[in-house]
Scaffold this motif. Structure first.
Motif, short mmCIF file in Angstrom:
data_model
loop_
_atom_site.label_atom_id
_atom_site.label_comp_id
_atom_site.label_asym_id
_atom_site.label_seq_id
_atom_site.Cartn_x
_atom_site.Cartn_y
_atom_site.Cartn_z
N CYS A 16 0.62 -11.63 -3.12
CA CYS A 16 -0.19 -11.36 -1.92
C CYS A 16 -1.15 -10.20 -2.19
O CYS A 16 -2.35 -10.29 -1.86
CB CYS A 16 0.72 -11.04 -0.75
N PHE A 17 -0.63 -9.12 -2.78
CA PHE A 17 -1.49 -7.97 -3.07
C PHE A 17 -2.63 -8.37 -4.00
O PHE A 17 -3.80 -8.04 -3.75
CB PHE A 17 -0.69 -6.84 -3.70
N PRO A 76 -6.56 -0.83 0.13
CA PRO A 76 -5.69 -0.47 1.26
C PRO A 76 -5.32 -1.67 2.14
O PRO A 76 -4.19 -1.75 2.64
CB PRO A 76 -6.51 0.55 2.05
N ILE A 77 -6.26 -2.60 2.32
CA ILE A 77 -5.95 -3.80 3.10
C ILE A 77 -4.93 -4.67 2.36
O ILE A 77 -4.02 -5.25 2.96
CB ILE A 77 -7.23 -4.61 3.38
N ALA A 78 -5.07 -4.74 1.03
CA ALA A 78 -4.13 -5.51 0.22
C ALA A 78 -2.73 -4.92 0.30
O ALA A 78 -1.73 -5.65 0.31
CB ALA A 78 -4.60 -5.57 -1.23
N VAL A 79 -2.63 -3.59 0.34
CA VAL A 79 -1.33 -2.93 0.48
C VAL A 79 -0.69 -3.29 1.82
O VAL A 79 0.50 -3.63 1.88
CB VAL A 79 -1.49 -1.39 0.36
N SER A 116 -1.47 2.86 -2.16
CA SER A 116 -2.93 2.86 -2.21
C SER A 116 -3.46 3.81 -3.27
O SER A 116 -4.61 3.68 -3.71
CB SER A 116 -3.51 3.24 -0.84
N SER A 117 -2.65 4.80 -3.65
CA SER A 117 -3.10 5.81 -4.61
C SER A 117 -2.91 5.38 -6.06
O SER A 117 -3.42 6.03 -6.98
CB SER A 117 -2.35 7.13 -4.37
N ILE A 118 -2.16 4.29 -6.27
CA ILE A 118 -1.85 3.83 -7.63
C ILE A 118 -2.95 2.91 -8.13
O ILE A 118 -3.57 2.18 -7.35
CB ILE A 118 -0.49 3.11 -7.63
N ASN A 119 -3.20 2.94 -9.42
CA ASN A 119 -4.16 2.02 -10.03
C ASN A 119 -3.82 0.59 -9.62
O ASN A 119 -2.72 0.11 -9.92
CB ASN A 119 -4.11 2.16 -11.56
N PRO A 120 -4.71 -0.12 -8.94
CA PRO A 120 -4.37 -1.44 -8.41
C PRO A 120 -4.02 -2.48 -9.48
O PRO A 120 -3.39 -3.48 -9.16
CB PRO A 120 -5.62 -1.85 -7.62
#
Length: 249
Positions: free
Chosen positions: A48-49, A59-62, A126-130
């Protein structure tokens, strides 16, 4: 396979019960196979993310990933976390804590606990490398469920069986089930970036503290305590990964 299927039925709202009927005895062993349910919930969160992040901001993906797990599990663990905060926040002794935790109404401590949990989870992820996040979601879910499954080794059940909200008293793992639980919890770690392996002791240390707290206050565990332990340990791992991620940039 019956035990794994029972774990999927017990820990999710997906219609696995349509695949095959499972003997009631299997549900007493679901915690031993809890980590395998993490493959499902963590895996769907990861997919999903990744999918949402391709078209919308991270942030929306999180938020989407956290929400999809709520839908899959029916907020089972979050209900336990809220009851845990209500009981330990409002209870003064063992009896009052257990009574508050069994109350179906959520209180102030539970509401605040859930708000703080999700604010922290959102900010940390949100702070982690996506590019790392899908692997983190999968690995932390399975690994922390494996860690928290050891609550059955360390503590007795705090209530009488007829007082259980789920009407199930989990059986303590034998060595075969412990091996299966370890496979379910550790195998997904092959997908975790090696730089984050340093965070693996963190949820263990947090779990040790939680079980010490449960022993001191309740003299045992409840189903709510299992769910709360998992979410707190998972949050602690997200926290440590966010710190390490910031250091290696």
């Amino acid at each position: 396979m019956n035990q794994i299927l029972a774990a999927f039925i017990f820990f999710t709202r997906l219609p696995f019960w349509k695949i095959k009927s499972v003997p009631d005895e299997c549900f007493k062993h679901v915690v031993s196979y809890w980590s395998f349910s993490g493959w499902l919930t963590g895996g769907i969160m990861a997919i999903c993310f990744w999918g949402v992040s391709q078209i919308l901001p991270v942030p929306i993906a999180v938020i989407a990933a956290l929400t999809v797990r709520l839908l899959i599990t029916g907020a089972l663990h979050e209900d336990g976390l809220a009851d845990f905060f209500d009981g330990f926040g409002g209870g003064r002794d063992r009896e009052s804590t257990l009574r508050i935790m069994k109350d179906s109404h959520i209180g102030t401590y539970g509401v605040l606990g859930l708000i703080i949990y999700y604010l922290l989870g959102y900010q940390l992820l949100s702070s982690i490398n996506p590019s790392y996040t899908p692997f983190i979601l999968l690995c932390c879910d399975s690994y922390c469920k494996f860690v928290c499954s050891h609550i059955l080794w360390l503590l007795p059940y705090a209530r009488k069986e007829e007082e259980s909200k789920a009407k199930v008293i989990y059986s303590r793992q034998n060595y075969k089930e412990e091996t299966a639980s370890a496979i379910g919890g550790l195998l997904p770690l092959v997908f975790m970036p090696h730089s984050f392996f340093i965070t693996l002791p963190v949820p263990i240390l947090v779990f040790i503290y939680i079980q010490h707290l449960l022993r001191k206050r309740l003299g045992g565990y409840t189903g709510d305590c299992c769910g709360a332990s998992f979410l707190i340990c998972e949050l602690s791992m997200w926290f440590s990964i966010a710190i390490v991620s910031g250091l290696i940039r």
